[in-house]
Design an enzyme around this catalytic site. Structure first.
Site, PDB file in Angstrom:
ATOM      1  N   ASN A  14      -9.681 -15.949  -9.446  1.00  0.00           N
ATOM      2  CA  ASN A  14      -9.315 -15.722 -10.837  1.00  0.00           C
ATOM      3  C   ASN A  14      -7.796 -15.715 -11.006  1.00  0.00           C
ATOM      4  O   ASN A  14      -7.070 -15.580 -10.039  1.00  0.00           O
ATOM      5  CB  ASN A  14      -9.935 -14.399 -11.303  1.00  0.00           C
ATOM      6  N   CYS A  15      -7.367 -15.821 -12.255  1.00  0.00           N
ATOM      7  CA  CYS A  15      -5.948 -15.848 -12.616  1.00  0.00           C
ATOM      8  C   CYS A  15      -5.201 -14.706 -11.963  1.00  0.00           C
ATOM      9  O   CYS A  15      -5.677 -13.581 -12.025  1.00  0.00           O
ATOM     10  CB  CYS A  15      -5.783 -15.750 -14.136  1.00  0.00           C
ATOM     11  N   PRO A  16      -4.023 -14.895 -11.384  1.00  0.00           N
ATOM     12  CA  PRO A  16      -3.274 -16.156 -11.287  1.00  0.00           C
ATOM     13  C   PRO A  16      -3.439 -16.849  -9.934  1.00  0.00           C
ATOM     14  O   PRO A  16      -2.633 -17.690  -9.604  1.00  0.00           O
ATOM     15  CB  PRO A  16      -1.836 -15.663 -11.444  1.00  0.00           C
ATOM     16  N   LEU A  17      -4.475 -16.493  -9.169  1.00  0.00           N
ATOM     17  CA  LEU A  17      -4.572 -16.998  -7.788  1.00  0.00           C
ATOM     18  C   LEU A  17      -4.643 -18.524  -7.670  1.00  0.00           C
ATOM     19  O   LEU A  17      -3.977 -19.079  -6.792  1.00  0.00           O
ATOM     20  CB  LEU A  17      -5.749 -16.337  -7.061  1.00  0.00           C
TER      21      LEU A  17
END
Lengths: 76, 154
Positions: A14-17
């Site tokens: 999930n964001c920001p990965l």
């Protein structure tokens, strides 16, 4: 889909990965090489567009297929 | 010349730990020169061993799997239960841990500055903090923030 030099599977992240992993992968690549990214985060569509605009790396392709998102980014 | 992002992190709970580290790591990936100044409870985010907690108390907006009366939320052990439930949910949803985001920040050369005054005030042992951080005061913060394009107080 066009040729790529490296692939990054960011599925489930999930964001920001996805962006952070992509940036890391690009760091190890040569200018002109292409990174293919697979992601499941729907927010990554806009994020990769914004990432490309701000970093100057070219987003060559962005598409959805079977609930997954595929991107091709050419390193600046 | 790259853009600059300056952040002040003042809170030390699990939920409030996310904004500074998410924004700083992403900004660094976008090419920003980034600095976070940790003050008061934000200093907890620099500890080697993080044990960040989240509490529904005083936060009626926290989504709960089922309604829990405030007095029950205040019972001993409830905070630990809520915190581990939140961490489990984050893991399941592919949300990065604070440890991971913090190390990504360090890898990307985000400068982490601990407020010297609060370190002294709370009698924190600098040895309890992760390596590679700097210590400074308000003037140190302004040296970077004064030149920044974006400045956030979190």
């Amino acid at each position: 889909m066009a040729q790529h030099d490296k692939e990054l599977d960011a599925s489930g992240l999930n964001c920001p990965l996805p962006i952070l992993r992509a940036k890391k992968a690009l760091n190890d690549m040569q200018p002109g090489q292409v990174l293919r990214i697979i992601a499941t985060d729907p927010g990554s569509v806009k994020d990769f567009d914004a990432f490309a605009k701000q970093t100057g790396n070219e987003l060559m392709d962005s598409k959805e297929e079977g609930g997954k998102f595929y991107y091709l980014i050419k390193k600046k | 010349m790259s853009k600059k992002l300056a952040i002040i992190a003042t809170k030390g709970t699990l939920d409030w730990a996310y904004p500074p580290f998410i924004l700083a790591s992403t900004a660094a990936a976008l090419g920003y020169d980034t600095q976070i100044f940790f003050t008061f409870y934000g200093l907890q985010l620099l500890r080697k061993n993080l044990n960040l907690q989240v509490s529904p108390l005083g936060n009626p907006a926290m989504p709960m799997p089922m309604p829990v009366p405030v007095l029950v939320q205040a019972l001993p052990g409830m905070q630990a239960v809520m915190s581990s439930m939140m961490k489990a949910k984050m893991k399941k949803k592919g949300v990065a841990s604070i440890e991971e985001l913090r190390s990504l920040c360090k890898e990307a050369d985000v400068k982490l500055v601990a407020c010297q005054m609060t370190v002294d005030l709370f009698e924190f042992d600098p040895k309890d903090f992760i390596d590679g951080i700097e210590f400074g005061g308000a003037a140190t913060f302004f040296e970077f923030a004064g030149e920044s394009d974006i400045c956030l107080y979190i």
